[in-house]
Design an enzyme around this catalytic site. Structure first.
Site, mmCIF file in Angstrom:
data_model
loop_
_atom_site.group_PDB
_atom_site.id
_atom_site.type_symbol
_atom_site.label_atom_id
_atom_site.label_comp_id
_atom_site.label_asym_id
_atom_site.label_seq_id
_atom_site.Cartn_x
_atom_site.Cartn_y
_atom_site.Cartn_z
ATOM 1 N N TYR A 35 0.881 -1.174 0.000
ATOM 2 C CA TYR A 35 0.000 0.000 0.000
ATOM 3 C C TYR A 35 0.912 1.216 0.000
ATOM 4 C CZ TYR A 35 -4.257 2.590 1.199
ATOM 5 O OH TYR A 35 -5.313 3.456 1.209
ATOM 6 N N LYS A 90 -21.275 -18.200 -12.304
ATOM 7 C CA LYS A 90 -20.333 -18.253 -13.438
ATOM 8 C C LYS A 90 -18.922 -17.919 -12.943
ATOM 9 C CE LYS A 90 -23.489 -18.789 -16.789
ATOM 10 N NZ LYS A 90 -23.540 -19.794 -17.836
HETATM 11 O O1 LIG Z 1 -26.324 -20.655 -17.043
HETATM 12 C C1 LIG Z 1 -26.445 -21.765 -17.582
HETATM 13 O O2 LIG Z 1 -26.612 -22.814 -16.934
HETATM 14 C C2 LIG Z 1 -26.338 -21.899 -19.063
HETATM 15 C C3 LIG Z 1 -26.693 -20.695 -19.866
HETATM 16 O O3 LIG Z 1 -25.753 -19.668 -19.722
HETATM 17 C C4 LIG Z 1 -28.087 -20.210 -19.676
HETATM 18 O O4 LIG Z 1 -28.293 -18.992 -19.748
HETATM 19 O O5 LIG Z 1 -28.988 -21.034 -19.490
HETATM 20 MG MG LIG Z 2 -26.545 -17.758 -19.789
#
Ligand SMILES: O=C(O)C[C@H](O)C(=O)O
Ligand SMILES: [Mg+2]
Ligand SMILES: NC(=O)c1ccc[n+]([C@@H]2O[C@H](COP(=O)([O-])OP(=O)(O)OC[C@H]3O[C@@H](n4cnc5c(N)ncnc54)[C@H](O)[C@@H]3O)[C@@H](O)[C@H]2O)c1
Length: 401
Positions: A35, A90
């Site tokens: 920092y 995700k």
């Molecule tokens: O999110 C998922 O399981 C897959 C895909 O991106 C979706 O939108 O269904």
């Molecule tokens: Mg999706």
């Protein structure tokens, strides 16, 4: 049922992820290095050479998962707050399967100009942008403009991740059935983000007879569609210019691919298909037909879900494709890289292993990310979009961008 829901809620309590320092700060001396004042030296190094952000910040391993909450799974426009659990998911998958650090970013706007502007503005911190669950047709323009204006990979997962995995699944399903891409009749339901990109990918892979169906029936030539992408779609598909409902055009089809919504395919529809029907019912969380209902009437059945065999889901693609793109510091993720990724996923199952209920590798199979990464890096070097890392053997004319 309620105990399952309790468990799911418990797994989401407080969100699914957190930020951790790589090295904890344990003393004032350490603090003065990471920092102020030590950090200022690093800031100035980057100010003098912004490319150093790749060496001295999180940029080279970090992806933004960006959504506006307009096409969340098949749940539709449920808004940015409600989209967060999917985007957190995700991000967790990026990290667990490919070691990629990812941030969920849900935007409180649906305006393509604003989305493009915001993503451009946050791009300095990121090595790539994964667009997610942004409804069509706005998603096409947003992605095109970002690709033009940024030099990091921009990848709309619902389009390209899905297309890569559908290609992999179909390559293997056709092997099981002893059919060829050039000969099969393929019917798609849902010509949105996923349907458009999957169709393009299959045409590239050699499919000739492909028909897309959306809410008002088969997309065909001779109609003025308000969605210009459908006019373009009509021109590249449906060679016999069929009109009519899904039930009408599916007659004699070898393959059905659903990226639309729940419960729009019937057993009677499947019974009207050609022998050895292949059905990919990929709408999430509820597929186009209840898998238990379809199973007795198909040769190969796949869904997007993890609780049935043959999970055709973009999670098989996005961790590995970004791992490869980040490792070779690619400027983009191009068609060749996607095609290579699809074939690599298909290749994770040997001919001896291939069966009706095993056409697509499991996401926990460590070969998947590894094979996708290698194939993507090779394709990036071959097409001149790789900027760093080791050039794979056997590439003689790499052009750096
Ligand atoms: O999110 C998922 O399981 C897959 C895909 O991106 C979706 O939108 O269904
Ligand atoms: Mg999706
Ligand atoms: N398994 C996977 O990996 C995966 C990946 C991407 C999308 N999906 C699923 O595919 C679906 C579509 O996602 P998207 O991102 O393309 O969304 P999108 O909103 O861009 O497109 C959906 C399209 O399906 C059409 N549609 C909806 N219901 C329909 C019906 N009853 N009959 C005909 N057409 C219908 C819509 O008009 C639209 O054109 C969602 O359910 C999503 O969960 C699955």
């Amino acid at each position: 049922m309620s105990s399952l829901l309790d468990e799911i809620r418990e797994l989401h309590a407080g969100g699914k992820m957190e930020t951790l320092p790589k090295k904890p700060i344990e003393s004032m001396e350490g603090l003065s290095k990471v920092y102020t004042p030590g950090v200022a030296e690093i800031c100035m190094e980057i100010a003098n050479d912004p490319a150093k952000a790749y060496q001295l910040t999180i940029k080279k391993n970090t992806v933004a998962v960006v959504s506006d909450g307009t096409a969340v799974l098949g749940l539709g426009d449920i808004g940015p707050e409600a989209a967060m659990p999917v985007m957190e998911g995700k991000a967790v998958l990026f990290k667990q399967f490919a070691g990629v650090d990812a941030f969920p970013i849900c935007l409180n706007t649906k305006d393509p100009d604003e989305i493009v502007q915001i993503v451009k503005m946050i791009a300095p911190a990121f090595g790539g942008i994964n667009l997610e669950d942004i409804s069509s047709p706005r998603c096409f323009e947003i992605e095109r403009r970002l690709k033009e204006e940024l030099d990091i990979p921009i990848f709309h997962d619902d389009q390209h991740g899905t297309a890569v995995v559908v290609l992999a699944g179909l390559v293997n399903a056709l092997k099981v059935c002893g059919k060829k891409m050039e000969d099969v009749k393929v019917v798609f339901a849902g010509i949105g983000a996923a349907g458009m990109a999957c169709s393009r990918m299959l045409l590239k892979a050699g499919v000739r007879n492909l028909i897309g169906v959306d809410r008002q029936g088969a997309i065909h030539r001779g109609v003025e569609y308000s969605n210009p992408h459908w006019t373009e779609y009509a021109n590249m598909t449906n060679p016999h210019n069929l009109r009519g409902s899904l039930s009408e055009v599916i007659v004699g089809a070898d393959v059905f691919i659903g990226v639309s919504g729940p419960d729009l395919l019937t057993v009677e529809d499947i019974q009207s298909m050609a022998a050895d029907p292949i059905v990919f019912a990929m709408a999430n969380p509820k597929p186009e037909i209840d898998p238990a209902l379809a199973a007795p009437f198909v040769r190969v059945l796949a869904t997007g879900r993890s609780d049935f065999p043959n999970q055709i889901n973009n999670v098989l693609c996005f961790p590995g494709i970004f791992r490869g793109a980040l490792d070779c510091h690619a400027t983009t993720i191009n068609e060749e890289m996607k095609l290579a990724a699809g074939l690599a996923i298909a290749d994770a199952i040997s001919s001896e292993e291939l069966t009706e209920t095993y056409i697509i590798p499991n996401v926990f199979n460590p070969q998947v990310v590894q094979k996708v990464r290698e194939a993507v890096i090779r394709a990036a070097w071959e097409t001149g979009v790789a900027r760093a890392g080791e050039k794979p053997a056997g590439i003689f004319h790499p052009e750096k961008p």
